[in-house]
Design a protein around this motif. Structure first.
Motif, PDB file in Angstrom:
ATOM      1  N   VAL A  32      41.737  44.701  50.004  1.00 66.26           N
ATOM      2  CA  VAL A  32      43.192  44.754  49.785  1.00 66.26           C
ATOM      3  C   VAL A  32      43.503  44.713  48.281  1.00 66.26           C
ATOM      4  N   ILE A  33      42.817  43.827  47.570  1.00 66.20           N
ATOM      5  CA  ILE A  33      43.024  43.710  46.110  1.00 66.20           C
ATOM      6  C   ILE A  33      42.705  45.037  45.427  1.00 66.20           C
ATOM      7  N   ASP A  34      41.578  45.639  45.782  1.00 71.16           N
ATOM      8  CA  ASP A  34      41.208  46.926  45.169  1.00 71.16           C
ATOM      9  C   ASP A  34      42.247  48.002  45.471  1.00 71.16           C
ATOM     10  N   HIS A  35      42.747  48.001  46.705  1.00 68.23           N
ATOM     11  CA  HIS A  35      43.734  49.004  47.132  1.00 68.23           C
ATOM     12  C   HIS A  35      45.008  48.917  46.287  1.00 68.23           C
ATOM     13  N   VAL A  36      45.523  47.692  46.081  1.00 68.79           N
ATOM     14  CA  VAL A  36      46.785  47.583  45.330  1.00 68.79           C
ATOM     15  C   VAL A  36      46.575  47.781  43.832  1.00 68.79           C
ATOM     16  N   ILE A  37      45.428  47.341  43.319  1.00 67.25           N
ATOM     17  CA  ILE A  37      45.168  47.557  41.887  1.00 67.25           C
ATOM     18  C   ILE A  37      44.994  49.050  41.607  1.00 67.25           C
ATOM     19  N   ASP A  38      44.324  49.751  42.515  1.00 66.08           N
ATOM     20  CA  ASP A  38      44.191  51.216  42.364  1.00 66.08           C
ATOM     21  C   ASP A  38      45.563  51.894  42.396  1.00 66.08           C
ATOM     22  N   GLY A  39      46.529  51.241  43.058  1.00 71.02           N
ATOM     23  CA  GLY A  39      47.889  51.779  43.122  1.00 71.02           C
ATOM     24  C   GLY A  39      48.725  51.481  41.890  1.00 71.02           C
ATOM     25  N   GLY A  40      48.148  50.762  40.922  1.00 72.61           N
ATOM     26  CA  GLY A  40      48.829  50.560  39.645  1.00 72.61           C
ATOM     27  C   GLY A  40      49.752  49.360  39.555  1.00 72.61           C
ATOM     28  N   VAL A  41      49.601  48.370  40.452  1.00 67.76           N
ATOM     29  CA  VAL A  41      50.515  47.219  40.433  1.00 67.76           C
ATOM     30  C   VAL A  41      50.337  46.386  39.155  1.00 67.76           C
TER      31      VAL A  41
END
Length: 299
Positions: A32-41
């Motif tokens: 989940v962390i990787d997913h949101v960081i990849d999204g630029g949060v």
């Protein structure tokens, strides 16, 4: 120490994947962390209401914060929820989060009991005094039955390490008033907690959002903020409208299951909600699938 200028933008209150015994699933949490960081949060908030903080005992909360801090590894600030009914328990959670290396805290009003304004002020003041970390207050009257009034916020904003508030309320007038009464208090920031009101909050001078939908569509939510900040108001508004069908799915199941169901449909494999909450019905999952498909999040 977290620089005040880095407290901004899109901060998803990430969901907490749990295993079959309802303990923190470390591998799932990292996905989940990787997913949101990849999204630029611009930050990550662990142990919010979307993160089912109320369902996790102290050891699991500690594990969630430690895992998040370690895995984020300084890429963005980590905000840790330190919310409970009593002041004593919040202080214990605040100290744990500080020791675990969180950059900031987010503290919800107490739930179940109904403290008066003076008691609420003393509650938040005691938590602030127990830690060196900056604190973002978290107002969610619909869930806790307690509301941080505008006069109370004005007083709380003068406490040195209380640096902001997330308003999860459909009372947009209150958000505007929060911004108005704190605009001359240096380093105090107001965040939208309702994903319908991100653009509106920015337009009134807010600093960003703590958006549950950023679990699922981080890039789209980031677009609202970044386009707004770049002066592309039309693009920001378009992104805001595009997000609304996803936010509309919240009531397709019992809160907070929908974001977990979305991530499962997207193949992130984040498991089940904590009982008694259950997954959405098959019919609702089909409707959610369509929304995700329209956003290009699943094929």
């Amino acid at each position: 120490m977290l620089n005040i200028k880095d407290i901004k933008g899109v901060i998803p209150p990430i969901i907490t994947p749990v295993d079959e015994n309802e303990n923190v699933d470390v591998k799932g949490l990292k996905r989940v962390i990787d997913h949101v960081i990849d999204g630029g949060v611009h930050g990550i908030f662990i142990l919010g209401s979307n993160g089912e903080f109320y369902a996790l005992d102290f050891q699991n909360q500690k594990k969630a914060v430690e895992t998040t801090v370690k895995h984020v590894n300084g890429k963005v600030p980590v905000y840790a929820g330190a919310s409970a009914i009593t002041t004593k328990e919040c202080v214990k959670l605040a100290k744990m989060a500080e020791e675990a290396g969180a950059d900031a805290l987010s503290v919800l009003t107490p739930m179940f009991i109904q403290p008066n304004e003076n008691e609420l002020y003393n509650h938040f003041k005691a938590i602030a005094e127990s830690t060196n970390l900056p604190i973002m207050l978290y107002n969610n009257p619909g869930k806790t039955n307690n509301n941080i009034s505008v006069p109370l916020l004005e007083k709380l904003a003068r406490i040195d390490n209380i640096i902001g508030i997330k308003n999860t309320s459909f009372d947009f007038v209150q958000t505007i008033e929060y911004i108005r009464v704190t605009q001359n208090i240096p380093n105090f920031k107001v965040f939208s907690g309702s994903d319908y009101l991100i653009y509106g909050t920015l337009a009134y001078g807010g600093a960003g959002c703590v958006a549950g939908t950023a679990n699922v569509a981080p890039r789209l939510v980031v677009d609202i903020y970044e386009k707004y900040m770049a002066g592309d108001l039309e693009g920001a508004m378009e992104a805001q409208y595009k997000l609304i069908p996803l936010r509309n799915t919240y009531n397709y199941g019992s809160f907070p299951v929908v974001m977990k169901d979305c991530l499962n449909l997207m193949g992130l494999n984040v498991g089940h909600p904590v009982k008694p909450i259950d997954h959405c019905s098959k019919e609702r999952l089909q409707e959610i699938k369509k929304v995700l498909n329209d956003l290009g999040l699943i094929k």
